[in-house]
Design an enzyme around this catalytic site. Structure first.
Site, mmCIF file in Angstrom:
data_model
loop_
_atom_site.group_PDB
_atom_site.id
_atom_site.type_symbol
_atom_site.label_atom_id
_atom_site.label_comp_id
_atom_site.label_asym_id
_atom_site.label_seq_id
_atom_site.Cartn_x
_atom_site.Cartn_y
_atom_site.Cartn_z
ATOM 1 N N ALA A 248 0.995 -0.914 0.155
ATOM 2 C CA ALA A 248 0.321 0.019 -0.008
ATOM 3 C C ALA A 248 0.509 1.352 0.611
ATOM 4 O O ALA A 248 0.144 2.284 -0.157
ATOM 5 C CB ALA A 248 -1.303 0.329 1.351
ATOM 6 N N ALA A 249 2.225 1.262 0.241
ATOM 7 C CA ALA A 249 2.802 1.999 0.091
ATOM 8 C C ALA A 249 2.758 3.626 -1.827
ATOM 9 O O ALA A 249 2.506 4.698 -1.905
ATOM 10 C CB ALA A 249 4.763 1.841 -0.252
ATOM 11 N N GLY A 250 2.549 2.604 -2.462
ATOM 12 C CA GLY A 250 1.703 2.960 -3.502
ATOM 13 C C GLY A 250 0.364 3.611 -3.683
ATOM 14 O O GLY A 250 0.501 5.011 -4.460
ATOM 15 N N ASP A 251 -0.505 3.264 -2.276
ATOM 16 C CA ASP A 251 -1.539 3.728 -2.316
ATOM 17 C C ASP A 251 -1.510 5.145 -2.243
ATOM 18 O O ASP A 251 -2.275 5.955 -1.822
ATOM 19 C CB ASP A 251 -2.212 2.698 -2.056
ATOM 20 C CG ASP A 251 -2.437 1.390 -2.706
ATOM 21 O OD1 ASP A 251 -2.815 1.042 -4.552
ATOM 22 O OD2 ASP A 251 -2.746 0.650 -1.800
HETATM 23 O O1 RIB Z 1 -1.583 -1.941 -3.244
HETATM 24 C C1 RIB Z 1 -1.968 -2.520 -2.656
HETATM 25 C C2 RIB Z 1 -3.174 -3.662 -2.234
HETATM 26 O O2 RIB Z 1 -2.267 -4.157 -3.854
HETATM 27 C C3 RIB Z 1 -3.337 -4.592 -1.156
HETATM 28 O O3 RIB Z 1 -4.004 -3.910 -0.514
HETATM 29 C C4 RIB Z 1 -4.290 -5.634 -1.664
HETATM 30 O O4 RIB Z 1 -5.593 -6.004 -1.332
HETATM 31 C C5 RIB Z 1 -3.786 -5.735 -3.944
HETATM 32 O O5 RIB Z 1 -4.617 -4.911 -4.054
#
Ligand code: RIB
Length: 311
Positions: A248-251
């Site tokens: 989730a760092a990219g998120d």
């Molecule tokens: O970017 C991380 C996400 O990738 C995780 O939370 C997982 O669900 C996948 O979608």
């Protein structure tokens, strides 16, 4: 009314296993820890943007299983507007994540309900929202491509700025690049999107992509990120931080960038804020539990400002 951040994307339940190392084919390994938590690139970006202070709406599809109910309640608690969240019969999205001692991950996603998000439904919802040029639409490639295309096309018609975080990359998505204002990719995805091999220097890859998208941002993990437009080329180095889990760092990075667009931040400020959002996230395990809040991000940036340089 201030600009809104509309996220069109996936919701997953993450089964996170902490492992000493990745298993070999045919090998059984014992995990050192496990958790079941909220994830999905769409949901993670919606949560991150909300924690950074943006008014967030989320178009997505969840199942009718107990995990999906938990995901719904968590997203509601984050203050995200869920009026366009569809509930479909069956299992919601699931992600199986292995995280090794270096914080690297391997992820396998089973789409579940995310696969039911249709272009027509996304179009209908977006028309009802009456988007305008102050708004930002943020989407990824973890939902069916017609849904992504609908999100980008309607955003374009309304003048809202469209950010595509093109992950996981799919060759069929190449056509969508012409519809977005901002492309966020990691180095591998940048090369896939540009159709070049791994020998091609990443700066040259980013410069190629700017021929198709006005603003290209390439995340480089522990190396930071590049931001490129036709007239600007910036590099921001990442801070040195202890890495626990890069999930989730990219998120967090993409959501911070979207919030900066909403707030009219400078390019230097935008990239530094996004890099720090990612760097805070990698220091904690899991997807949504690790996403930073605005106060933490602001205090960190003030205490440890990052240097951005032109190249
Ligand atoms: O970017 C991380 C996400 O990738 C995780 O939370 C997982 O669900 C996948 O979608």
């Amino acid at each position: 009314m201030p600009g809104r951040c509309l996220v069109v994307g996936s919701v997953n339940t993450d089964i996170l296993l902490m492992v000493p190392r990745f298993a070999e084919p045919g090998e059984t390994l014992l995990a050192t820890g496990m958790s079941v938590i909220g994830g999905g690139k769409g949901a993670n970006q919606a949560v991150a943007a909300a924690r950074l202070g943006a008014p967030v709406l989320f178009i997505a599809a969840i199942g009718n299983d107990p995990f999906s109910e938990q995901r719904y309640s968590e997203l509601e608690r984050e203050g995200i507007d869920l009026r366009f969240l569809a509930r479909v019969a069956g299992q919601g999205g699931l992600a199986f994540i292995e995280c090794n001692a270096e914080g690297e991950n391997r992820i396998i996603v089973a789409a579940g309900a995310n696969g039911a998000l249709e272009g027509e439904g996304v179009q209908r919802a977006m028309r009802e929202l009456e988007l305008c040029s102050k708004d930002v639409v943020l989407t990824q490639l973890e939902i069916p491509l017609p849904a992504v295309e609908a999100a980008l096309s309607i955003a374009r018609e309304t003048g809202a700025r469209c950010v595509l975080n093109a992950t996981p990359w799919a060759d069929d998505a190449a056509d969508l690049l012409r519809l977005c204002d901002v492309l966020v990719v990691n180095a591998l995805e940048a090369r896939q999107a540009a159709g070049v091999d791994r020998e091609e220097p990443i700066e040259r890859v980013a410069t190629r992509l700017v021929e198709h998208v006005p603003l290209v941002v390439v995340t480089l993990g522990g190396e930071g990120a590049l931001l490129v437009t036709k007239s600007e080329r910036l590099r921001c180095r990442a801070p040195h931080v202890p890495v626990v889990d890069t999930t989730a760092a990219g998120d967090a990075f993409t959501a911070a960038l979207a919030v900066s667009l909403l707030e009219g931040e400078s390019w230097e400020g935008t990239i530094a804020r996004a890099v720090w959002a990612g760097a805070l996230t990698v220091q904690r395990p899991g997807a949504q539990p690790s996403l930073p809040f605005r106060s933490e991000l602001e205090q960190t940036i003030a205490a440890f400002p990052l240097v951005t340089k032109r190249w």
